[in-house]
Design an enzyme around this catalytic site. Structure first.
Site, PDB file in Angstrom:
ATOM      1  N   SER A  38     130.268   0.009  -9.897  1.00  0.00           N
ATOM      2  CA  SER A  38     130.548  -1.018  -8.895  1.00  0.00           C
ATOM      3  C   SER A  38     131.921  -1.628  -9.158  1.00  0.00           C
ATOM      4  O   SER A  38     132.347  -1.724 -10.313  1.00  0.00           O
ATOM      5  CB  SER A  38     129.459  -2.090  -9.035  1.00  0.00           C
ATOM      6  OG  SER A  38     129.334  -2.850  -7.869  1.00  0.00           O
ATOM      7  N   PRO A  39     132.623  -2.044  -8.104  1.00  0.00           N
ATOM      8  CA  PRO A  39     133.931  -2.665  -8.347  1.00  0.00           C
ATOM      9  C   PRO A  39     133.781  -3.926  -9.204  1.00  0.00           C
ATOM     10  O   PRO A  39     132.888  -4.745  -8.953  1.00  0.00           O
ATOM     11  CB  PRO A  39     134.417  -3.020  -6.929  1.00  0.00           C
ATOM     12  CG  PRO A  39     133.249  -2.889  -6.028  1.00  0.00           C
ATOM     13  CD  PRO A  39     132.284  -1.964  -6.683  1.00  0.00           C
ATOM     14  N   CYS A  41     136.283  -6.907 -10.965  1.00  0.00           N
ATOM     15  CA  CYS A  41     137.572  -7.516 -11.279  1.00  0.00           C
ATOM     16  C   CYS A  41     137.743  -7.619 -12.783  1.00  0.00           C
ATOM     17  O   CYS A  41     136.848  -8.096 -13.481  1.00  0.00           O
ATOM     18  CB  CYS A  41     137.641  -8.924 -10.696  1.00  0.00           C
ATOM     19  SG  CYS A  41     137.843  -8.959  -8.925  1.00  0.00           S
ATOM     20  N   ALA A  73     138.132  -5.146  -6.752  1.00  0.00           N
ATOM     21  CA  ALA A  73     138.699  -5.772  -5.552  1.00  0.00           C
ATOM     22  C   ALA A  73     140.217  -5.799  -5.698  1.00  0.00           C
ATOM     23  O   ALA A  73     140.761  -6.458  -6.588  1.00  0.00           O
ATOM     24  CB  ALA A  73     138.158  -7.194  -5.407  1.00  0.00           C
ATOM     25  N   TYR A 197     134.469 -13.820   0.468  1.00  0.00           N
ATOM     26  CA  TYR A 197     135.897 -13.566   0.649  1.00  0.00           C
ATOM     27  C   TYR A 197     136.196 -13.456   2.148  1.00  0.00           C
ATOM     28  O   TYR A 197     135.318 -13.662   2.979  1.00  0.00           O
ATOM     29  CB  TYR A 197     136.335 -12.359  -0.183  1.00  0.00           C
ATOM     30  CG  TYR A 197     136.077 -12.605  -1.663  1.00  0.00           C
ATOM     31  CD1 TYR A 197     136.659 -13.710  -2.290  1.00  0.00           C
ATOM     32  CD2 TYR A 197     135.204 -11.814  -2.401  1.00  0.00           C
ATOM     33  CE1 TYR A 197     136.393 -13.995  -3.625  1.00  0.00           C
ATOM     34  CE2 TYR A 197     134.932 -12.081  -3.733  1.00  0.00           C
ATOM     35  CZ  TYR A 197     135.539 -13.178  -4.347  1.00  0.00           C
ATOM     36  OH  TYR A 197     135.279 -13.470  -5.654  1.00  0.00           O
TER      37      TYR A 197
HETATM   38  C1  LIG Z   1     133.053  -8.613 -14.377  1.00  0.00           C
HETATM   39  C2  LIG Z   1     132.604  -8.487 -12.950  1.00  0.00           C
HETATM   40  C3  LIG Z   1     133.547  -8.386 -11.950  1.00  0.00           C
HETATM   41  C4  LIG Z   1     133.153  -8.189 -10.618  1.00  0.00           C
HETATM   42  N1  LIG Z   1     134.097  -7.967  -9.646  1.00  0.00           N
HETATM   43  C5  LIG Z   1     133.716  -7.570  -8.406  1.00  0.00           C
HETATM   44  C6  LIG Z   1     134.657  -7.072  -7.474  1.00  0.00           C
HETATM   45  O1  LIG Z   1     135.842  -6.902  -7.766  1.00  0.00           O
HETATM   46  N2  LIG Z   1     134.198  -6.748  -6.248  1.00  0.00           N
HETATM   47  C7  LIG Z   1     132.877  -6.860  -5.896  1.00  0.00           C
HETATM   48  O2  LIG Z   1     132.525  -6.558  -4.761  1.00  0.00           O
HETATM   49  N3  LIG Z   1     131.970  -7.270  -6.783  1.00  0.00           N
HETATM   50  C8  LIG Z   1     132.344  -7.598  -8.034  1.00  0.00           C
HETATM   51  N4  LIG Z   1     131.405  -7.934  -8.972  1.00  0.00           N
HETATM   52  C9  LIG Z   1     129.982  -7.816  -8.604  1.00  0.00           C
HETATM   53  C10 LIG Z   1     129.471  -6.434  -9.018  1.00  0.00           C
HETATM   54  O3  LIG Z   1     130.160  -5.391  -8.367  1.00  0.00           O
HETATM   55  C11 LIG Z   1     127.961  -6.303  -8.750  1.00  0.00           C
HETATM   56  O4  LIG Z   1     127.751  -6.344  -7.368  1.00  0.00           O
HETATM   57  C12 LIG Z   1     127.147  -7.403  -9.432  1.00  0.00           C
HETATM   58  O5  LIG Z   1     127.609  -7.650 -10.744  1.00  0.00           O
HETATM   59  C13 LIG Z   1     125.663  -7.049  -9.486  1.00  0.00           C
HETATM   60  O6  LIG Z   1     125.467  -5.835 -10.203  1.00  0.00           O
HETATM   61  P1  LIG Z   1     124.948  -5.800 -11.733  1.00  0.00           P
HETATM   62  O7  LIG Z   1     123.666  -6.542 -11.774  1.00  0.00           O
HETATM   63  O8  LIG Z   1     124.804  -4.317 -12.037  1.00  0.00           O
HETATM   64  O9  LIG Z   1     126.001  -6.462 -12.581  1.00  0.00           O
HETATM   65  C14 LIG Z   1     131.786  -8.160 -10.296  1.00  0.00           C
HETATM   66  C15 LIG Z   1     130.830  -8.306 -11.316  1.00  0.00           C
HETATM   67  C16 LIG Z   1     131.224  -8.441 -12.630  1.00  0.00           C
HETATM   68  C17 LIG Z   1     130.177  -8.542 -13.695  1.00  0.00           C
END
Ligand SMILES: Cc1cc2nc3c(=O)[nH]c(=O)nc-3n(C[C@H](O)[C@H](O)[C@H](O)COP(=O)(O)O)c2cc1C
Length: 371
Positions: A38-39, A41, A73, A197
């Site tokens: 997943s993306p 940041c 992102a 956003y």
């Molecule tokens: C460090 C970090 C940075 C993230 N940056 C983005 C991002 O750039 N774009 C986005 O759509 N979601 C971002 N997220 C959300 C994740 O892509 C994901 O949707 C969310 O963490 C839930 O998934 P997980 O339970 O596997 O962590 C970020 C999450 C984390 C932990």
């Protein structure tokens, strides 16, 4: 002869369902399995540039066996960054270091993807580990924009309401970003329409109070993402998939809902969108979110079944069996991992072991002795 074997299943009772390690083909692009990164940041860029950190971070996860590795992102214009340290793709100079990342990810057998984004009213913040607070001009902050002059929360900057001409400029910035993403070697581009956003803030009636053709009715609030998708599709090749990430619910009475998301997904599909990445929340500071294992999976299932478009499930998917079941049950076509992949970049390889995967494991030859 089958009838002689009483234990044999009649053929028509056997349904072959895809599993976590089946490839996923979208247009001409094939992911080797259903696991994507997943993306995320990293807040580690200077002036928007990718650097060694990104190569290491994304490269490790490609070598760890994922089918898709998505760059964080990435801002389509400088004022669309969440923090000054966000990744950017607003100028041609950004292309070569991004190309280095895309090349290495592809060399490891993963498909390189990139999320293109504009932070809107949530821009001009400090990094999370520096407090994540609104940056004043003295601290290096900048004027921010949104659909309406409503701040995200108290203490946040007030966005300037975008004019129609400025909206069109941002739509074209997304289009230019897609051109640069292609030149950098990305095979998947994802439009960030979630987490409060810019695009999400147009969709949600809680943040969009406009009275012109970009606000009010569902049709007007969805105009900005639909026009943007159309412009991206003009330049993004027919052979390459386009994803859109949505916050499928604001989790707030009177906000954007899963029914709205299904309706929007139905409009996005004929515009050439190939997959809806189903996240939620982030649009308003106070929402009651039932966070728990796989809590957003029902959104991926609803979009997939009601809108007839492939979907990705994301959010607290941590266990291989859980991920495999989501695919086998037809709840999503792709699993996206964020925090689980930070904890373990080799999550896909470990999952292949746990699920007794019989095919070729996604392991680089240099690491074969780990098996
Ligand atoms: C460090 C970090 C940075 C993230 N940056 C983005 C991002 O750039 N774009 C986005 O759509 N979601 C971002 N997220 C959300 C994740 O892509 C994901 O949707 C969310 O963490 C839930 O998934 P997980 O339970 O596997 O962590 C970020 C999450 C984390 C932990």
């Amino acid at each position: 002869m089958e009838s002689e074997n009483r234990n044999a299943w009649p053929r028509h009772h056997i349904r072959i369902v895809p599993n976590l390690f089946d490839p996923l083909k979208l247009r001409s692009v094939e992911l080797r399995n259903r696991i994507g990164i997943s993306p995320m940041c990293m807040y580690s860029s200077e002036d928007g540039f990718a650097n060694d950190w990104h190569l290491m971070h994304l490269g490790a996860r490609a070598a760890g066996g994922a089918g898709l590795v998505m760059v964080e992102a990435t801002a389509v214009e400088a004022r669309g960054r969440i923090t000054p340290a966000d990744m950017g793709i607003w100028k041609d100079e950004h292309i070569p270091p991004l190309a280095r990342v895309a090349r290495f990810v592809a060399s490891q057998g993963a498909v390189p993807g990139i999320q293109i984004a504009h932070a809107g009213r949530k821009a001009s913040n400090s990094r999370p580990w520096e407090g994540g607070h609104a940056l004043s001009p003295a601290e290096g902050g900048w004027p921010i924009v949104g659909p309406s002059p409503i701040p995200f929360d108290s203490g946040w900057l007030v966005p300037k309401e975008l004019t129609v001409d400025e909206i069109r400029d941002i739509e074209r910035a997304f289009q230019s970003a897609a051109v640069r993403a292609l030149e950098a070697g990305f095979h998947v581009v994802e439009l960030h329409g979630a987490h409060g956003y810019l695009i999400h803030s147009f969709l949600s009636p809680l943040s969009n109070h406009r009275t012109d053709r970009y606000g009010g009715s569902f049709e007007n609030r969805t105009r900005f993402p639909l026009e943007t998708v159309r412009l991206i599709r003009e330049v993004w090749p027919d052979s390459n998939p386009l994803f859109v990430r949505l916050s499928c619910s604001d989790w707030v009475e009177g906000g954007w809902t899963i029914d709205d998301s299904v309706s929007l997904a139905k409009l996005l599909k004929p515009e050439g969108v190939d997959l809806i990445d189903c996240s939620s929340g982030g649009g308003v500071p106070k929402a009651t979110i039932p966070v728990g294992a796989g809590y957003q999976v029902p959104f991926a299932k609803a979009i997939r079944t009601a809108a007839g478009i492939p979907s990705a499930a994301v959010g607290l998917i941590t266990e291989p069996m859980q991920a495999d079941q989501i695919i086998r049950n037809g709840e999503a076509d792709l699993i996206l991992l964020a925090r689980a992949s930070l904890r373990n970049p080799n999550w896909p390889i470990d999952a292949a072991r746990e699920l007794h995967f019989k095919g070729t494991w996604p392991v680089p030859p240099q690491y074969l002795r780990m098996l």
